[in-house]
Write a protein that holds these residues in place. Structure first.
Motif, PDB file in Angstrom:
ATOM      1  N   UNK A  94       0.514  -1.118   0.416  1.00  0.00           N
ATOM      2  CA  UNK A  94      -0.156  -0.247  -0.070  1.00  0.00           C
ATOM      3  C   UNK A  94       1.015   1.373   0.350  1.00  0.00           C
ATOM      4  N   UNK A  95       0.280   2.373  -1.154  1.00  0.00           N
ATOM      5  CA  UNK A  95       1.396   3.590  -0.917  1.00  0.00           C
ATOM      6  C   UNK A  95       1.446   4.391  -0.541  1.00  0.00           C
ATOM      7  N   UNK A  96       1.867   5.202   0.695  1.00  0.00           N
ATOM      8  CA  UNK A  96       1.712   5.999   1.533  1.00  0.00           C
ATOM      9  C   UNK A  96       1.179   7.713   1.019  1.00  0.00           C
ATOM     10  N   UNK A  97       0.937   7.874   0.205  1.00  0.00           N
ATOM     11  CA  UNK A  97       0.349   9.170  -0.585  1.00  0.00           C
ATOM     12  C   UNK A  97       0.379  10.177  -0.087  1.00  0.00           C
ATOM     13  N   UNK A  98       1.249  11.659  -0.408  1.00  0.00           N
ATOM     14  CA  UNK A  98       1.495  13.170   0.460  1.00  0.00           C
ATOM     15  C   UNK A  98      -0.249  13.367   0.644  1.00  0.00           C
ATOM     16  N   UNK A  99      -0.945  12.580   0.143  1.00  0.00           N
ATOM     17  CA  UNK A  99      -2.545  13.218   0.203  1.00  0.00           C
ATOM     18  C   UNK A  99      -2.368  12.048   1.256  1.00  0.00           C
ATOM     19  N   UNK A 100      -2.579  10.805   1.742  1.00  0.00           N
ATOM     20  CA  UNK A 100      -2.848  10.421   2.759  1.00  0.00           C
ATOM     21  C   UNK A 100      -2.875  11.357   3.772  1.00  0.00           C
ATOM     22  N   UNK A 101      -1.386  11.515   3.887  1.00  0.00           N
ATOM     23  CA  UNK A 101      -0.579  11.745   5.149  1.00  0.00           C
ATOM     24  C   UNK A 101      -1.231  13.240   5.176  1.00  0.00           C
ATOM     25  N   UNK A 102      -1.706  14.086   4.397  1.00  0.00           N
ATOM     26  CA  UNK A 102      -1.619  15.224   4.746  1.00  0.00           C
ATOM     27  C   UNK A 102      -3.799  15.121   5.323  1.00  0.00           C
ATOM     28  N   UNK A 103      -4.247  14.222   5.207  1.00  0.00           N
ATOM     29  CA  UNK A 103      -5.435  13.842   5.278  1.00  0.00           C
ATOM     30  C   UNK A 103      -5.917  13.017   6.593  1.00  0.00           C
ATOM     31  N   UNK A 104      -4.747  12.535   6.939  1.00  0.00           N
ATOM     32  CA  UNK A 104      -4.281  12.027   8.623  1.00  0.00           C
ATOM     33  C   UNK A 104      -3.191  13.243   9.546  1.00  0.00           C
TER      34      UNK A 104
END
Length: 268
Positions: A51-61
């Motif tokens: 699973x890729x941890x994209x910058x969008x997911x990191x920002x969402x967290x």
């Protein structure tokens, strides 16, 4: 104000612990992969696809932490800013070696100054909304539940569980105008139906479901949707059909792509 007592079945644990149990427990994310393609589910579950941890997911967290858990928790978990270039007096870019080294030295995720400005605008949009604040107060953020569901050990991590409004899921988006279309595209109804079903197995009754969405850019609009029971029931039926097929695939060790048969294309 009366302090709510956290139920024994509502587990509080770090995000990495929850995701570390992915091999043992079915999640809504995994079930979504399976509904899309059983072969994709198998490859991810077998470790053949990461699973890729994209910058969008990191920002969402980061947005979830700030909006749902508050400023103090956010400051404990995140570093804000970056190193300053002594020649220019301005911050190094996030893609530079100096920034990467500074980030590694922090020992926790980093949010740039520009990102933090956006996060604050999003937080303000939620807090000043006529209805939104009451949905994320007097409850529990990031609660985990685990229970067998149709015979498969399952787990959920709810953004917020409110004693009156039930499951409240926070979504970040680019444009609220298209949010309902995005909800169908990304399987939000099936995700919420899975949450509701596993929670029912845990506490014995169906919870209401609300989605709180906020834009990541101007004008930072915020909206709330109450998800109808009929829509959730329909998505739950599709989830349960997928789970029954998942059990068959596990038993027979056959993982189709869903495109084995010839299809007819007759759209003009």
């Amino acid at each position: 104000m009366h302090q709510l007592t956290r139920p024994d079945w509502l587990i509080e644990e770090p995000d990495e612990v929850y995701h570390g149990k992915a091999k043992e427990f079915l999640s809504s994310h995994q079930l979504n992969d399976f509904r899309k393609c059983p072969y994709l589910y198998w490859k991810k579950h077998s470790g053949l696809i990461a699973d890729k941890d994209s910058s969008a997911y990191a920002f969402g967290r980061a947005a979830h932490t700030l909006i749902l858990e508050g400023r103090q928790t956010f400051e404990q978990r995140y570093a804000v800013g970056g190193p300053i270039n002594p020649r220019t007096g301005k911050p190094y870019g996030s893609g530079t070696k100096a920034f990467a080294q500074w980030s590694a030295d922090q020992g926790k995720p980093v949010v740039t100054d520009d990102e933090f400005v956006i996060l604050e605008m999003m937080e303000q949009a939620v807090l000043t909304h006529p209805c939104a604040p009451k949905f994320i107060t007097s409850g529990f953020a990031e609660g985990v539940c685990r229970s067998p569901y149709l015979g498969i050990p399952s787990q959920i991590r709810m953004d917020y569980l409110h004693p009156s409004y039930g499951i409240v899921d926070l979504k970040t988006c680019d444009d609220l105008t298209w949010f309902e279309s995005d909800a169908r595209r990304y399987g939000y109804l099936h995700q919420m139906a899975f949450y509701r079903a596993v929670l029912k197995e845990t506490m014995g009754s169906k919870a209401s479901v609300h989605i709180l969405a906020v834009e990541k850019k101007q004008p930072f609009r915020c909206g709330i949707w109450k998800v109808s029971g009929d829509a959730l029931d329909f998505a739950q039926a599709e989830n349960e059909s997928a789970i029954r097929l998942l059990k068959e695939c596990c038993s027979e060790q056959i993982w189709p792509t869903g495109y084995e048969d010839i299809r007819i294309y007759d759209t003009v």
